[in-house]
Motif scaffolding. Sequence first.
Motif, PDB file in Angstrom:
ATOM      1  N   PHE A  13     -49.966  -1.119 -21.298  1.00 44.81           N
ATOM      2  CA  PHE A  13     -49.233  -1.460 -22.510  1.00 44.81           C
ATOM      3  C   PHE A  13     -47.745  -1.540 -22.198  1.00 44.81           C
ATOM      4  CE2 PHE A  13     -52.989   0.729 -24.210  1.00 44.81           C
ATOM      5  CZ  PHE A  13     -53.435  -0.245 -25.087  1.00 44.81           C
ATOM      6  N   THR A  14     -47.005  -2.255 -23.048  1.00 48.04           N
ATOM      7  CA  THR A  14     -45.547  -2.309 -22.928  1.00 48.04           C
ATOM      8  C   THR A  14     -44.912  -1.771 -24.203  1.00 48.04           C
ATOM      9  OG1 THR A  14     -45.612  -4.606 -23.687  1.00 48.04           O
ATOM     10  CG2 THR A  14     -45.427  -4.240 -21.312  1.00 48.04           C
ATOM     11  N   ILE A  15     -43.786  -1.071 -24.015  1.00 44.44           N
ATOM     12  CA  ILE A  15     -42.992  -0.569 -25.136  1.00 44.44           C
ATOM     13  C   ILE A  15     -41.557  -1.022 -24.913  1.00 44.44           C
ATOM     14  CG2 ILE A  15     -42.119   1.458 -26.353  1.00 44.44           C
ATOM     15  CD1 ILE A  15     -44.570   2.996 -25.340  1.00 44.44           C
ATOM     16  N   GLY A  16     -41.012  -1.739 -25.867  1.00 41.58           N
ATOM     17  CA  GLY A  16     -39.615  -2.158 -25.808  1.00 41.58           C
ATOM     18  C   GLY A  16     -38.757  -1.163 -26.565  1.00 41.58           C
ATOM     19  N   ASP A  53     -34.254  -8.854 -32.261  1.00 36.64           N
ATOM     20  CA  ASP A  53     -34.712  -8.112 -31.080  1.00 36.64           C
ATOM     21  C   ASP A  53     -36.234  -7.976 -31.107  1.00 36.64           C
ATOM     22  OD1 ASP A  53     -32.074  -7.740 -30.328  1.00 36.64           O
ATOM     23  OD2 ASP A  53     -32.010  -5.621 -30.915  1.00 36.64           O
ATOM     24  N   ALA A  54     -36.772  -7.637 -32.268  1.00 37.41           N
ATOM     25  CA  ALA A  54     -38.224  -7.464 -32.398  1.00 37.41           C
ATOM     26  C   ALA A  54     -38.946  -8.779 -32.117  1.00 37.41           C
ATOM     27  CB  ALA A  54     -38.572  -6.943 -33.793  1.00 37.41           C
ATOM     28  N   PHE A 102     -50.008   4.825 -13.823  1.00 34.66           N
ATOM     29  CA  PHE A 102     -49.387   4.587 -15.129  1.00 34.66           C
ATOM     30  C   PHE A 102     -50.216   3.617 -15.961  1.00 34.66           C
ATOM     31  CE2 PHE A 102     -47.468   1.359 -12.391  1.00 34.66           C
ATOM     32  CZ  PHE A 102     -47.492   0.220 -13.177  1.00 34.66           C
ATOM     33  N   ASP A 103     -50.108   3.784 -17.295  1.00 34.39           N
ATOM     34  CA  ASP A 103     -50.787   2.866 -18.207  1.00 34.39           C
ATOM     35  C   ASP A 103     -49.844   2.322 -19.269  1.00 34.39           C
ATOM     36  OD1 ASP A 103     -50.434   5.073 -19.810  1.00 34.39           O
ATOM     37  OD2 ASP A 103     -52.552   5.404 -20.194  1.00 34.39           O
ATOM     38  N   THR A 104     -48.546   2.589 -19.079  1.00 28.76           N
ATOM     39  CA  THR A 104     -47.533   2.114 -20.012  1.00 28.76           C
ATOM     40  C   THR A 104     -46.291   1.724 -19.218  1.00 28.76           C
ATOM     41  OG1 THR A 104     -48.362   3.627 -21.711  1.00 28.76           O
ATOM     42  CG2 THR A 104     -46.172   2.704 -22.063  1.00 28.76           C
ATOM     43  N   VAL A 105     -45.685   0.614 -19.601  1.00 29.37           N
ATOM     44  CA  VAL A 105     -44.433   0.161 -19.002  1.00 29.37           C
ATOM     45  C   VAL A 105     -43.387   0.139 -20.103  1.00 29.37           C
ATOM     46  CG1 VAL A 105     -43.257  -1.793 -17.926  1.00 29.37           C
ATOM     47  CG2 VAL A 105     -45.583  -1.195 -17.227  1.00 29.37           C
ATOM     48  N   VAL A 106     -42.270   0.810 -19.866  1.00 28.35           N
ATOM     49  CA  VAL A 106     -41.193   0.891 -20.851  1.00 28.35           C
ATOM     50  C   VAL A 106     -40.090  -0.083 -20.459  1.00 28.35           C
ATOM     51  CG1 VAL A 106     -39.488   2.383 -21.937  1.00 28.35           C
ATOM     52  CG2 VAL A 106     -41.730   3.304 -21.321  1.00 28.35           C
ATOM     53  N   LEU A 107     -39.757  -0.958 -21.395  1.00 25.49           N
ATOM     54  CA  LEU A 107     -38.648  -1.893 -21.221  1.00 25.49           C
ATOM     55  C   LEU A 107     -37.457  -1.245 -21.912  1.00 25.49           C
ATOM     56  CD1 LEU A 107     -40.766  -4.963 -22.288  1.00 25.49           C
ATOM     57  CD2 LEU A 107     -40.172  -4.312 -19.935  1.00 25.49           C
ATOM     58  N   ASP A 108     -36.525  -0.720 -21.128  1.00 33.05           N
ATOM     59  CA  ASP A 108     -35.467   0.084 -21.717  1.00 33.05           C
ATOM     60  C   ASP A 108     -34.464  -0.759 -22.502  1.00 33.05           C
ATOM     61  OD1 ASP A 108     -33.835  -1.013 -19.775  1.00 33.05           O
ATOM     62  OD2 ASP A 108     -33.145   0.900 -19.003  1.00 33.05           O
ATOM     63  N   SER A 109     -33.631  -0.060 -23.253  1.00 31.38           N
ATOM     64  CA  SER A 109     -32.693  -0.741 -24.151  1.00 31.38           C
ATOM     65  C   SER A 109     -31.717  -1.645 -23.407  1.00 31.38           C
ATOM     66  CB  SER A 109     -31.946   0.283 -25.007  1.00 31.38           C
ATOM     67  OG  SER A 109     -31.241   1.188 -24.183  1.00 31.38           O
ATOM     68  N   SER A 110     -31.380  -1.327 -22.160  1.00 29.26           N
ATOM     69  CA  SER A 110     -30.457  -2.199 -21.424  1.00 29.26           C
ATOM     70  C   SER A 110     -31.117  -3.548 -21.124  1.00 29.26           C
ATOM     71  CB  SER A 110     -29.972  -1.525 -20.136  1.00 29.26           C
ATOM     72  OG  SER A 110     -31.031  -1.339 -19.228  1.00 29.26           O
ATOM     73  N   THR A 140     -42.266 -12.162 -28.839  1.00 26.33           N
ATOM     74  CA  THR A 140     -42.453 -13.477 -28.228  1.00 26.33           C
ATOM     75  C   THR A 140     -42.673 -13.354 -26.724  1.00 26.33           C
ATOM     76  OG1 THR A 140     -41.088 -14.492 -29.942  1.00 26.33           O
ATOM     77  CG2 THR A 140     -41.388 -15.754 -27.917  1.00 26.33           C
ATOM     78  N   ALA A 141     -41.989 -12.395 -26.096  1.00 23.63           N
ATOM     79  CA  ALA A 141     -42.141 -12.176 -24.655  1.00 23.63           C
ATOM     80  C   ALA A 141     -43.487 -11.541 -24.320  1.00 23.63           C
ATOM     81  CB  ALA A 141     -40.997 -11.311 -24.133  1.00 23.63           C
ATOM     82  N   GLY A 142     -44.156 -10.982 -25.328  1.00 23.84           N
ATOM     83  CA  GLY A 142     -45.469 -10.387 -25.095  1.00 23.84           C
ATOM     84  C   GLY A 142     -45.485  -8.872 -25.090  1.00 23.84           C
ATOM     85  N   CYS A 143     -44.419  -8.254 -25.594  1.00 23.64           N
ATOM     86  CA  CYS A 143     -44.347  -6.795 -25.637  1.00 23.64           C
ATOM     87  C   CYS A 143     -45.314  -6.269 -26.707  1.00 23.64           C
ATOM     88  CB  CYS A 143     -42.912  -6.375 -25.947  1.00 23.64           C
ATOM     89  SG  CYS A 143     -42.632  -4.610 -25.813  1.00 23.64           S
ATOM     90  N   ASP A 144     -46.010  -5.167 -26.374  1.00 23.53           N
ATOM     91  CA  ASP A 144     -47.028  -4.619 -27.274  1.00 23.53           C
ATOM     92  C   ASP A 144     -46.466  -3.764 -28.405  1.00 23.53           C
ATOM     93  OD1 ASP A 144     -49.346  -5.619 -25.795  1.00 23.53           O
ATOM     94  OD2 ASP A 144     -48.724  -4.189 -24.257  1.00 23.53           O
ATOM     95  N   PHE A 145     -45.485  -2.903 -28.090  1.00 24.43           N
ATOM     96  CA  PHE A 145     -44.937  -1.963 -29.068  1.00 24.43           C
ATOM     97  C   PHE A 145     -43.417  -1.935 -28.949  1.00 24.43           C
ATOM     98  CE2 PHE A 145     -49.121  -0.349 -27.804  1.00 24.43           C
ATOM     99  CZ  PHE A 145     -49.746  -0.268 -29.037  1.00 24.43           C
ATOM    100  N   GLY A 146     -42.773  -1.403 -29.974  1.00 24.15           N
ATOM    101  CA  GLY A 146     -41.318  -1.311 -29.923  1.00 24.15           C
ATOM    102  C   GLY A 146     -40.805  -0.073 -30.623  1.00 24.15           C
TER     103      GLY A 146
END
Length: 159
Positions: free
Chosen positions: A113-116, A124-125, A78-86, A130-136
Motif C-alpha cells: 500500500f502507499t500513504i501520501g 494535493d489529494a 515491508f507492506d507499506t510505502v510512505v510518500l513523505d510530505s517533501s 491520480t498518481a495511484g496513491c492508496d491513502f493519505g
Amino acid sequence: AWRHLADRNFVRELTASVPAMLLQPKSLKLKLTESATRMENLRVQQVLLEIEACGLGFAIGDAGTLKASRGALSQIPFDTVVLDSSSVEAARHSGSANVLNAGIALARERNAFTIGEGIESANDAILLRTAGCDFGSGILFGMPLLGPEVDGYLFTHRV
C-alpha cells in the motif's frame, strides 16, 4: 532509526508495549527510515524478522527519494510505502510527479500500500490519487491530535 534496530532491548521493549496500546499488532507499522533500509547488518535483519514474527508490519519512508538498493529493500518485509510530505510538496511546486511515481512503482512491485503524507489541499489529494496513491494524511483531513484526544475522536467518529 537504525540505532533502535541495533539496540538489543528494542524488540523486548517494543513487544511489551503493544498490549498497552489496546491494538492488534497487525494494525501497527514501524516506519523505517532510509538509514535503516541501507543497513546490511545481520543483527538488523534478525531484529526485523523478530518484529515481523510478533505480528507488526513495516513501512518504508521517503520512498521516492530512497538511495537504498533494490537488493537491500528486498531484505525488508515491508507492506507499506510512505510518500513523505517533501515528495508531495515537490510535486505540488514543480508540477512533476516523478518522485511520487517512483515510490508508487516500488509499492506496486512489492504489492504494498502507499500513504501520501502532507496533504494540505484538495489539489494535493487529487494529485496523489491520480498518481495511484492508496491513502493519505495531512491537515486537509484534520489537525494532529495529542494522545488523550485520540480516544475521544475515535469514539465520536466511530472509527
